[in-house]
Design a protein around this motif. Structure first.
Motif: not given
Lengths: 397, 323
Positions: A62-66
Motif C-alpha cells: 500500500r505504501n512502499g515508504y513504510y
C-alpha cells in the motif's frame, strides 16, 4: 483477545489511510502491545510472526515508504543489539561503533562494484551470489577490526575508552574519505557505486527482499543475544560491568572477555554493513559519521542498557522519530508555509528558510540522552539485573 | 626533495603551531579543571567554547550594522567582545552543570558522561536553531576589522599579522591570570582543595557545590575566550565547528596530564605544534601521498599513544588514582 483486535484494527486503519504517519505508528504500538500483553506465549509469537511476515509486506504494497522505514528499523535494531552487548552487557562505552558498520559496508562495496577493478585489475564486480558469502566475510572483518581496536585500549578507564573509541570512529571515517590515493581503495568522498545486489529467490522484489533479509538477520541476532546473555561469557560480561576487580578475582579473564565483547558487537554491525551497502547501491563516508554512532547509542540508552527488547524498541522509536516524525513535521510546516497560513497574526511564510525541522536529529538524540540519564537511566524496558544495579547506586554508600 | 622549501616554511609553521597551541591550551583548561574537581569529562565543553564564538560574532555583527565597528577604538571592542564571550560561556557552563551533571553526581561513572554527550548534541542544534531563526544562517563569518589585517614582514618567508599577535597576547594574558587566580588567591586554594579531597575540603568549611560551580564558570570562561579568539583567527564558524577542536583540546589535556593546569597549557602547545608540523610537512615528506587531510587522525593517534604508553601525561596527573 485485545491484542488480536489491536493488530487487526491498526492494519485496517493503515489500509484505509495508507499515507498517515499516525496510523503507521498505531500499528507499531499494536505490536508493542502484543509483546507486553498477558497472553499465551504461542499467541504472542504467532501474532508477531503474522504481523511481521505477512501484514508488514502487505502494508508495504500500500505504501512502499513504510516498508523502507521498517527495513531501516531492522538495520538499526541489529546495530543497537550489537552495541547493547558492548555498552549494556560489558559496560564498555563505545562511541565509534559505526566504524564497524563502515568496515562491513566497504568490504562488500569494494568487491561488489566495478570499483575493485581499479585496485586488482579486472574481473569485478563479483557475481551477485557472492553477497551471501560476504555476509560472513563482513562479519569476520568487522570482528577482527573490533579485536584490533580492543587490544590497545583495554587497559583504559571507562571514560578514556569512550574518547578513544570516538577517535577510532573518526579515524575510520577520515581514512574512508581520503584513501582514494595513493591507492584508490574507497574512492574518497565521491563514494562507491553501483554496488551489486544479491539474487533473490522466487522473483521477490528488492524492497520486500531486503525487508525479509533484514528481518531474518535481526531474528538471528536476537536469538544469539539471548543465548549470550545467559551464557558463561554473558555472565562474565555483566560481572565485569558491575565490578572489574571483583570479576577478575572470581576468575573472569578480563582481556578475553573484553575482546569478545568488542568482537561480538562489531560482528553484528559488520553483517548489517554488508546488507546496507547492497540495499543502498551507493555508499560514501557521510553515512558513517559520529552522529550515527550517537544515534545508535541513543537507541540503546532509550530502550535500556543491557535489555534486548529495549534495544529493539529504542531502535524503532528513534528511527521513526528521525525518518517520519521530523520529516513529517518539515513537510507539514512547508505545506502550511505555502498555503500562507498565519498563526496569531504571524505569517508562517516569513519563517526563515534555513529552519528545517528534519535537520535536528542531534537535538533529538541529545534530549533523549540527557532526559534518560536524569530521569530513567535504566531505560524504558530495563534489564532486570541492570535495574537492580542502578537502584542500588542511587541509594549511595 | 626540496630542502630549501622545507626549511623556508619552518618559521611560518612554527607560528601557526603556536597560535593553534594557545587555542588548544585555553580550551583544554576547561576540560582539565573540571576533570580535576569531578573526575569527569565535560563532553559539552566543545559547545561551550563555540558558544563564546557565537556570542562574539553576534556582538561584532550588531556593532557593524550600527556602523560603530569602524569608529570605536579597536582594542576596546576586542576587550568587550572577549569579556562578553567569557561571561556567556561561563554562565552556560554553570547552567549545564546545574541541569545535567549535578543530579547525576552519585551515579556510575558512565552515566554523567552520556548525559554530557547529550548536552553537547543538544547545544549544537540549539545554536543552529537560534541562529536560523535570528539570521536565517548558521554559518557565520567574523566581521574583519581593518587593523587586524596589517602584516609585519619579518623575513621573506615569515609575516605576522596583528590578528595573530592579538590572539597570542590575549591567550598569554588569560593563562597568566588563571595561574594567579588558582595559585595566589583564596578561591584558587579552595579549588585545589576540592580537587584534592572533596570530603576533607567540605570539613574545612568550603562550600563544595559552590566551588564546583565556580570551576565550571572559570573553565567555561576560558573556553568562551578561546571561542572569540578562534573566530578572530579563523573567521568562519558554525555550530558544529567546536567539536573537533574540543576533542583535540581534550587530547591536549590528557597529553599534559589531566587535572594538571600547567600540563594543559604545555599539552596544548605541544599538540598545536605537532599538528601544524604534521599538516605542513607530511605531504611534503611523503610526496603528496598523505597530506594535511590526515592531521585529525594525527591528533587522535597522539591521544591513543599517550593513553597506552603514558596515561599520566607529560607532567603527570594531579588526580588521585582509582580503579
Amino acid at each position: 483477545m485485545a491484542a488480536v483486535a489491536a493488530v487487526a484494527v491498526s492494519v485496517a486503519l493503515v489500509d484505509v489511510f495508507p499515507r498517515s504517519i499516525l496510523v503507521f505508528m498505531a500499528f507499531q504500538l499494536a505490536l508493542l502491545y502484543v509483546y507486553v500483553a498477558r497472553i499465551p506465549a504461542w499467541l504472542r509469537t504467532g501474532l508477531l510472526a503474522v504481523a511481521l511476515l505477512v501484514l508488514m509486506p502487505l502494508i508495504g504494497l500500500r505504501n512502499g515508504y513504510y516498508l523502507e522505514v521498517a527495513t531501516q528499523v531492522g538495520i538499526f535494531a541489529a546495530l543497537a543489539l550489537g552495541l547493547n552487548i558492548v555498552v549494556g552487557l560489558a559496560g564498555l562505552l563505545d562511541l565509534g561503533y559505526v566504524a564497524f558498520f563502515a568496515v562491513g559496508a566497504y568490504s562488500w562495496a569494494i568487491v561488489g562494484s566495478p570499483h575493485a577493478n581499479l585496485i586488482f585489475g579486472g574481473g569485478f564486480p563479483l557475481a551477485p551470489g557472492w553477497f551471501y558469502v560476504f555476509l560472513f566475510i563482513g562479519l569476520a572483518v568487522a570482528a577482527i577490526t573490533g579485536v584490533l581496536l580492543g587490544l590497545p585500549v583495554l587497559r583504559l578507564r571507562g571514560d578514556y575508552l569512550a574518547i578513544v573509541t570516538l577517535g577510532f570512529g573518526e579515524v575510520i571515517r577520515v581514512l574512508a574519505n581520503n584513501l582514494d590515493k595513493p591507492i584508490n581503495l574507497t574512492n574518497g568522498p565521491k563514494g562507491i557505486t553501483p554496488i551489486g545486489r544479491p539474487p533473490l529467490p522466487f522473483g521477490i522484489p528488492y524492497s520486500e527482499g531486503f525487508y525479509f533479509l533484514v528481518l531474518l538477520i535481526v531474528v538471528v541476532v536476537i536469538l544469539v543475544n539471548r543465548r549470550l546473555e545467559n551464557s558463561h561469557i554473558g555472565r562474565a560480561w555483566e560481572a565485569m560491568r558491575e565490578d572489574e576487580v571483583a570479576a577478575q578475582a572470581m576468575g573472569v579473564p578480563l582481556v578475553r572477555a573484553k575482546l569478545l565483547a568488542f568482537a561480538c558487537g562489531a560482528s553484528f554491525a559488520g553483517v548489517m554493513g554488508v546488507v546496507f551497502s547492497a540495499k543502498q547501491i551507493f555508499i560514501n563516508p557521510e553515512s558513517f559519521t559520529f552522529l550515527e554512532s550517537i544515534g545508535v547509542l541513543a537507541m540503546v540508552i532509550l530502550g535500556g542498557m543491557g535489555s534486548i527488547p529495549g534495544a529493539v524498541v529504542g531502535a524503532t522509536v528513534v528511527t521513526v522519530l528521525n525518518l517520519q516524525v521530523l520529516k513529517g513535521f518539515s513537510l507539514w510546516l512547508n505545506e502550511l508555509k505555502n498555503a500562507g497560513v498565519t498563526v496569531l497574526g504571524y505569517s508562517l511564510a516569513s519563517l526563515p528558510t534555513q529552519l528545517e525541522p528534519a535537520k535536528y536529529e542531534r537535538m533529538v538524540f541529545g534530549i533523549i540522552l540527557v532526559l534518560m540519564m536524569i530521569f530513567r537511566p535504566q531505560g524504558i524496558f530495563p534489564a532486570r539485573r541492570r535495574q537492580r544495579e542502578l537502584a542500588h547506586t542511587d541509594e549511595g554508600p | 626533495m626540496d630542502y630549501e622549501l622545507l626549511i623556508g616554511i619552518f618559521p611560518q609553521v612554527l607560528l601557526d603551531g603556536i597560535l593553534l597551541g594557545f587555542m588548544y591550551a585555553l580550551i583544554a583548561l576547561g576540560y582539565t579543571m573540571v576533570y580535576g574537581v569531578l573526575e569527569f569529562i565535560n563532553f559539552a565543553h566543545s559547545e561551550i567554547f563555540i558558544f563564546g564564538a557565537f556570542v562574539g560574532v553576534e556582538i561584532l555583527l550588531s556593532l557593524q550594522s550600527a556602523g560603530w565597528l569602524a569608529r570605536l577604538p579597536w582594542v576596546g571592542v576586542l576587550i568587550l567582545v572577549i569579556l562578553a564571550g567569557m561571561l556567556a560561556s561561563g554562565l552556560l557552563a554553570v547552567t549545564v552543570e546545574r541541569v545535567a551533571y549535578r543530579p547525576l553526581r552519585a551515579a556510575p561513572r558512565l552515566i554523567p558522561l552520556i548525559s554530557a554527550i547529550g548536552v553537547s548534541f543538544f547545544l549544537q542544534d540549539v545554536i543552529r536553531l537560534v541562529e536560523s531563526i535570528w539570521r536565517n544562517a548558521f554559518n557565520l563569518v567574523y566581521p574583519t576589522m581593518d587593523v587586524m589585517n596589517i602584516r609585519f614582514e619579518l623575513t621573506s618567508t615569515l609575516d605576522v599579522s596583528v590578528r595573530s599577535l592579538v590572539v597570542i597576547v590575549a591567550a598569554l594574558l588569560m593563562l597568566w591570570s588563571l595561574h594567579v587566580l588558582v595559585n595566589r588567591t583564596k578561591i584558587g586554594t579552595a579549588i585545589r582543595a576540592v580537587a584534592e579531597d572533596q570530603a576533607a575540603a567540605s570539613l574545612m568549611g568550603i562550600n563544595v557545590n559552590r566551588i564546583i560551580s565556580l570551576t565550571f564558570l572559570i573553565g567555561g570562561a576560558m573556553g568562551g575566550a578561546a571561542g572569540v579568539l578562534f573566530g578572530i583567527q579563523y573567521s568562519l564558524i558554525n555550530p558544529y565547528t567546536g567539536f573537533i577542536p574540543g576533542l583535540k583540546a581534550f587530547t591536549a589535556a590528557v597529553l599534559g596530564g589531566i587535572g594538571n593546569i600547567p600540563g594543559a597549557m604545555l599539552g596544548g602547545l605541544v599538540l598545536g605544534l605537532l599538528e601544524a608540523f604534521a599538516a605542513s610537512y607530511m605531504g611534503l615528506l611523503t610526496g603528496g601521498a598523505f597530506g594535511a587531510e590526515y592531521k585529525d587522525i594525527f591528533a587522535f593517534s597522539v591521544l591513543i599513544l599517550i593513553l597506552i604508553f603514558r596515561p599520566k601525561g607529560l607532567l603527570g596527573e594531579v588526580v588521585r588514582g582509582r580503579a
